[in-house]
Scaffold this active site. Sequence first.
Site, PDB file in Angstrom:
ATOM      1  N   LYS A  13      11.198 -55.935  62.321  1.00 57.23           N
ATOM      2  CA  LYS A  13       9.935 -56.281  61.669  1.00 57.23           C
ATOM      3  C   LYS A  13       8.780 -56.374  62.662  1.00 57.23           C
ATOM      4  CE  LYS A  13      11.351 -61.099  60.928  1.00 57.23           C
ATOM      5  NZ  LYS A  13      11.634 -61.320  62.313  1.00 57.23           N
ATOM      6  N   ARG A  88       8.892 -69.152  57.194  1.00 56.81           N
ATOM      7  CA  ARG A  88      10.355 -69.126  57.243  1.00 56.81           C
ATOM      8  C   ARG A  88      10.966 -70.255  56.437  1.00 56.81           C
ATOM      9  NH1 ARG A  88      12.497 -66.792  62.838  1.00 56.81           N
ATOM     10  NH2 ARG A  88      10.576 -65.772  63.394  1.00 56.81           N
ATOM     11  N   ARG A 122      18.042 -56.020  73.169  1.00 55.99           N
ATOM     12  CA  ARG A 122      16.618 -56.332  73.142  1.00 55.99           C
ATOM     13  C   ARG A 122      16.128 -56.954  74.456  1.00 55.99           C
ATOM     14  NH1 ARG A 122      14.128 -59.331  68.068  1.00 55.99           N
ATOM     15  NH2 ARG A 122      15.042 -61.251  68.848  1.00 55.99           N
ATOM     16  N   ARG A 157      15.475 -62.085  76.140  1.00 55.62           N
ATOM     17  CA  ARG A 157      14.915 -63.298  75.566  1.00 55.62           C
ATOM     18  C   ARG A 157      15.895 -64.435  75.717  1.00 55.62           C
ATOM     19  NH1 ARG A 157      12.278 -62.319  69.775  1.00 55.62           N
ATOM     20  NH2 ARG A 157      13.379 -64.262  69.401  1.00 55.62           N
ATOM     21  N   ARG A 168      20.103 -68.842  64.680  1.00 59.28           N
ATOM     22  CA  ARG A 168      18.935 -68.255  64.015  1.00 59.28           C
ATOM     23  C   ARG A 168      19.326 -67.568  62.707  1.00 59.28           C
ATOM     24  NH1 ARG A 168      17.843 -65.044  68.911  1.00 59.28           N
ATOM     25  NH2 ARG A 168      16.309 -63.803  67.801  1.00 59.28           N
TER      26      ARG A 168
HETATM   27  P1  ADP Z   1      13.513 -64.017  65.663  1.00 57.27           P
HETATM   28  O1  ADP Z   1      12.885 -63.604  64.357  1.00 57.27           O
HETATM   29  O2  ADP Z   1      14.296 -62.920  66.269  1.00 57.27           O
HETATM   30  O3  ADP Z   1      14.294 -65.295  65.572  1.00 57.27           O
HETATM   31  P2  ADP Z   1      10.906 -64.773  66.738  1.00 57.27           P
HETATM   32  O4  ADP Z   1      10.319 -64.202  67.967  1.00 57.27           O
HETATM   33  O5  ADP Z   1      10.240 -64.456  65.460  1.00 57.27           O
HETATM   34  O6  ADP Z   1      12.394 -64.285  66.742  1.00 57.27           O
HETATM   35  O7  ADP Z   1      11.008 -66.365  66.872  1.00 57.27           O
HETATM   36  C1  ADP Z   1      11.571 -66.972  68.016  1.00 57.27           C
HETATM   37  C2  ADP Z   1      11.626 -68.488  67.849  1.00 57.27           C
HETATM   38  O8  ADP Z   1      10.294 -69.026  67.676  1.00 57.27           O
HETATM   39  C3  ADP Z   1      12.384 -69.006  66.633  1.00 57.27           C
HETATM   40  O9  ADP Z   1      13.788 -69.057  66.825  1.00 57.27           O
HETATM   41  C4  ADP Z   1      11.768 -70.420  66.500  1.00 57.27           C
HETATM   42  O10 ADP Z   1      12.263 -71.305  67.464  1.00 57.27           O
HETATM   43  C5  ADP Z   1      10.302 -70.153  66.798  1.00 57.27           C
HETATM   44  N1  ADP Z   1       9.598 -69.801  65.553  1.00 57.27           N
HETATM   45  C6  ADP Z   1       9.101 -68.573  65.229  1.00 57.27           C
HETATM   46  N2  ADP Z   1       8.546 -68.580  64.001  1.00 57.27           N
HETATM   47  C7  ADP Z   1       8.700 -69.839  63.522  1.00 57.27           C
HETATM   48  C8  ADP Z   1       8.343 -70.481  62.308  1.00 57.27           C
HETATM   49  N3  ADP Z   1       7.716 -69.829  61.314  1.00 57.27           N
HETATM   50  N4  ADP Z   1       8.651 -71.792  62.168  1.00 57.27           N
HETATM   51  C9  ADP Z   1       9.275 -72.465  63.140  1.00 57.27           C
HETATM   52  N5  ADP Z   1       9.645 -71.916  64.304  1.00 57.27           N
HETATM   53  C10 ADP Z   1       9.370 -70.622  64.511  1.00 57.27           C
END
Ligand code: ADP
Length: 216
Positions: A13, A88, A122, A157, A168
């Site tokens: 995405k 989320r 990744r 990461r 996750r």
């Molecule tokens: P992924 O979708 O692969 O888990 P992201 O880069 O989108 O990776 O997010 C990495 C981390 O950032 C999440 O595991 C969380 O800790 C934090 N995070 C991202 N978006 C949110 C959100 N909407 N609410 C709370 N925490 C978030």
Amino acid sequence: MNLILIGPQGSGKGTQAKLLSQFLKIPALSMGQLYRREILHQTAIGKIAAPYVAAGKLVPDEITGKLLKKELRSKRYKKGVIFDGFPRTYKQNMFLEDLLKIDSVILIDIRRKAILKRLSGRYICDCGQTYNLYSQESEKPKYYMICDKCGHKLKQRQDDTPKAIRQRLKIYRENTKPLFAYYKKQKKLITISGEQRIEKIFRAILLALKYKGTIS
Ligand code: ADP
Ligand code: ZN
């Protein structure tokens, strides 16, 4: 136009958000990237968020809401925004609906088996670029482990460890998936398979958004 891109970890995405952003000339807003930036710069929010991000847990909704509100103050979003990784949770979705109107929600779906392989390949750069060593396409760095954009060394990461990935995916299943039914009811949900070439996924999204006239 305001869009949400939703899908499991590794669904691509972020890649699609970037392509859509270039095409529609609307900025993408990646919540995860915002958090990584706060953590890198050791800001107050970054310090609170760091342990959650490292463990693959959601940062508490109040903090995420605060960070989002702060970011959306920027003038760059005045024509619209493409959300990647937000909302989320049900609460985040309600919060967002109070702020602006969402036009479409694009779900990029992928099977669990494909997720694990993708996440293990990744790599990211501090400049915000993401890569995939297993990708056949543009996501693969030109030179092994070097960022195409800035020449710095790529890193994995910190939350792409098996334990944090499991965490996750569990949160995605329990907190994010229930939002699909809600968007479906509103007739805003577009579902597209993430197990196709990047270009094909992108075309499918554009078609679904009714940009039929502008793609060949
Ligand atoms: P992924 O979708 O692969 O888990 P992201 O880069 O989108 O990776 O997010 C990495 C981390 O950032 C999440 O595991 C969380 O800790 C934090 N995070 C991202 N978006 C949110 C959100 N909407 N609410 C709370 N925490 C978030
Ligand atoms: Zn870079």
